[in-house]
Design a protein around this motif. Structure first.
Motif: not given
Length: 251
Positions: A201-224
């Motif tokens: 899935r694209t970055w935008e599609e993945l961001r939708r999984f976190f709707d309603g949540l606060e992303l913890v630093e460093p956010g949504l990034v490459y796994g490593n």
């Protein structure tokens, strides 16, 4: 898939048919073994952060696969032996192996359920008796949503977020289509090999999984790139195929 993944990790809980399937993947995609290790290392770092820095003591590991070396309970128990980890997988072999590999029903338990049916997970008597939903907990989805088709994955993520107690967390690890790494090509090839659904899935599609949540630093990034430490292979050739993020339920 749980046993194929175990083989890719260098484990021992697999059969000849699983090894053949894994070798077929490795023949087409030699990076698959490194990618599997990257996903397991993400799980380690996330549990270390949640248990060590945040103080979470309850974990639900969705689509857990076989609880072998480096699994969530091993990481959590190094920090607090009383931490509770519930493994959830629909493969009946996972439940069988979990019982032989040390689940004690006091700090570690295993539930056979399909993650797409979130009520079957969260409302099961085992879950209700094992997890205190009045206290914060963490749901680990570090390798399950990319096995689901689009409506099912979005629905599962949404209901998981709804079920989270304020102050609880959702970890998502997922194959990412960054437009350059060839994710869709790999997705199509694996599907043609008859090895199930792998959704990039694209970055935008993945961001939708976190709707309603606060992303913890460093956010949504490459796994490593998610809180790497001295054990993280930051130069892994597969790192651009996998993304990760940790979200917190406000409150």
């Amino acid at each position: 898939m749980a046993r194929v993944f175990d083989y890719l990790l260098g484990g021992r809980e697999h059969f000849a048919s699983d090894r053949r399937a894994a070798e077929a993947v490795l023949e087409r995609f030699p990076r698959a073994g490194e990618l599997a290790k990257d996903t397991r290392d993400l799980l380690r770092r996330a549990v270390e952060h949640l248990a060590g820095s945040v103080g979470i003591r309850q974990f639900i590991d969705l689509g857990s696969g076989l609880p072998s070396t480096g699994s969530a309970h091993e990481v959590a128990h190094r920090i607090d032996p009383t931490a509770r980890v519930l493994y959830v997988d629909r493969d009946p072999m996972v439940l069988t192996h979990a019982r032989t590999l040390g689940t004690d029903e006091a700090t570690t338990a295993a539930l056979s359920a399909d993650v797409r049916d979130t009520a079957a997970v969260f409302d099961h008597p085992l879950t209700r008796g094992f997890i205190d939903f009045d206290r914060p907990f963490a749901v680990l989805a570090s390798g399950i949503l990319h096995h689901m088709k689009d409506p099912a994955a979005a629905a599962a993520a949404g209901t998981i977020v709804d079920r989270l107690t304020p102050g609880s967390y959702l970890l998502v690890g997922h194959f990412v289509d960054d437009g350059a790494s060839g994710g869709p090509r790999i997705e199509a090839a694996i599907k043609n090999m008859g090895l199930g659904t792998y959704r990039y899935r694209t970055w935008e599609e993945l961001r939708r999984f976190f709707d309603g949540l606060e992303l913890v630093e460093p956010g949504l990034v490459y796994g490593n790139a998610w809180r790497p430490d001295e054990r993280t292979a930051t130069d892994s050739p597969s790192h651009t195929l996998y993304a990760a993020g940790l979200g917190r339920k406000p409150g």
